[in-house]
Design a protein around this motif. Structure first.
Motif, mmCIF file in Angstrom:
data_model
loop_
_atom_site.group_PDB
_atom_site.id
_atom_site.type_symbol
_atom_site.label_atom_id
_atom_site.label_comp_id
_atom_site.label_asym_id
_atom_site.label_seq_id
_atom_site.Cartn_x
_atom_site.Cartn_y
_atom_site.Cartn_z
ATOM 1 N N GLY A 74 0.848 -1.191 0.000
ATOM 2 C CA GLY A 74 0.000 0.000 0.000
ATOM 3 C C GLY A 74 0.878 1.234 0.000
ATOM 4 N N HIS A 75 0.694 2.118 0.983
ATOM 5 C CA HIS A 75 1.524 3.322 1.057
ATOM 6 C C HIS A 75 2.751 3.121 1.949
ATOM 7 N N TRP A 76 2.957 1.905 2.429
ATOM 8 C CA TRP A 76 4.136 1.569 3.226
ATOM 9 C C TRP A 76 5.148 0.815 2.381
ATOM 10 N N TRP A 77 6.421 1.044 2.688
ATOM 11 C CA TRP A 77 7.519 0.327 2.041
ATOM 12 C C TRP A 77 8.268 -0.465 3.091
ATOM 13 N N GLU A 78 8.685 -1.654 2.710
ATOM 14 C CA GLU A 78 9.546 -2.485 3.533
ATOM 15 C C GLU A 78 10.877 -2.600 2.794
ATOM 16 N N LEU A 79 11.934 -2.177 3.449
ATOM 17 C CA LEU A 79 13.274 -2.186 2.858
ATOM 18 C C LEU A 79 14.167 -3.075 3.708
ATOM 19 N N MET A 80 15.016 -3.862 3.061
ATOM 20 C CA MET A 80 15.961 -4.688 3.806
ATOM 21 C C MET A 80 17.378 -4.300 3.413
ATOM 22 N N TYR A 81 18.204 -4.158 4.431
ATOM 23 C CA TYR A 81 19.614 -3.836 4.268
ATOM 24 C C TYR A 81 20.412 -4.951 4.941
ATOM 25 N N LEU A 82 21.212 -5.671 4.159
ATOM 26 C CA LEU A 82 22.016 -6.759 4.702
ATOM 27 C C LEU A 82 23.387 -6.245 5.100
ATOM 28 N N VAL A 91 13.550 -1.991 7.456
ATOM 29 C CA VAL A 91 13.036 -0.637 7.635
ATOM 30 C C VAL A 91 11.622 -0.575 7.084
ATOM 31 N N LEU A 92 10.704 -0.080 7.890
ATOM 32 C CA LEU A 92 9.328 0.165 7.460
ATOM 33 C C LEU A 92 9.136 1.671 7.409
ATOM 34 N N THR A 93 8.673 2.153 6.255
ATOM 35 C CA THR A 93 8.541 3.597 6.073
ATOM 36 C C THR A 93 7.397 3.909 5.112
ATOM 37 N N GLU A 94 6.772 5.044 5.332
ATOM 38 C CA GLU A 94 5.698 5.492 4.441
ATOM 39 C C GLU A 94 6.273 6.324 3.312
ATOM 40 N N GLU A 95 6.065 5.894 2.073
ATOM 41 C CA GLU A 95 6.367 6.667 0.865
ATOM 42 C C GLU A 95 7.569 7.601 0.950
ATOM 43 N N PRO A 96 8.742 7.104 1.296
ATOM 44 C CA PRO A 96 9.902 8.004 1.368
ATOM 45 C C PRO A 96 10.362 8.421 -0.017
#
Length: 108
Positions: A74-82, A91-96
């Motif tokens: 939806g309007h949330w993004w899930e980002l993974m940094y290894l 990282v969970l963030t709204e529309e960065p």
């Protein structure tokens, strides 16, 4: 920014979340962390509206636009940094803005 570095911290934060999508994402990541026995190798960061890309960079120790994996919910993004040794930041963030603009790298 919520910096949740233990499963207990994630569990404590979930009841305070009012956004159903974010709550669902946090519950899902908590379940994954527990089932896969990754508690010692995973930190969950939840960006708040006032947080900046520079603050995220300081937490990650690397460029925020250089994620290893991302998924939109939806309007949330899930980002993974290894990181080294199998460690990961989720990282969970709204529309960065940096996610929208930074689609040129590998794995995107």
């Amino acid at each position: 920014m919520l910096k949740l570095t233990t499963t207990a911290a994630i569990e404590a934060a979930i009841p305070t979340v009012t956004c159903p999508t974010l709550k669902h994402l946090m519950l899902g990541r908590l379940e994954d962390i527990v089932i896969c026995d990754l508690a010692a190798l995973t930190h969950l960061l939840v960006m708040e509206p006032q947080d900046t890309e520079a603050e995220l960079r300081a937490c990650l120790g690397r460029e925020p636009r250089d994620w290893d994996w991302r998924e939109q919910h939806g309007h949330w993004w899930e980002l993974m940094y290894l990181a080294s040794g199998g460690f990961a930041f989720i990282v969970l963030t709204e529309e960065p803005a940096f996610v929208q603009q930074g689609c040129e790298g590998a794995g995107r």
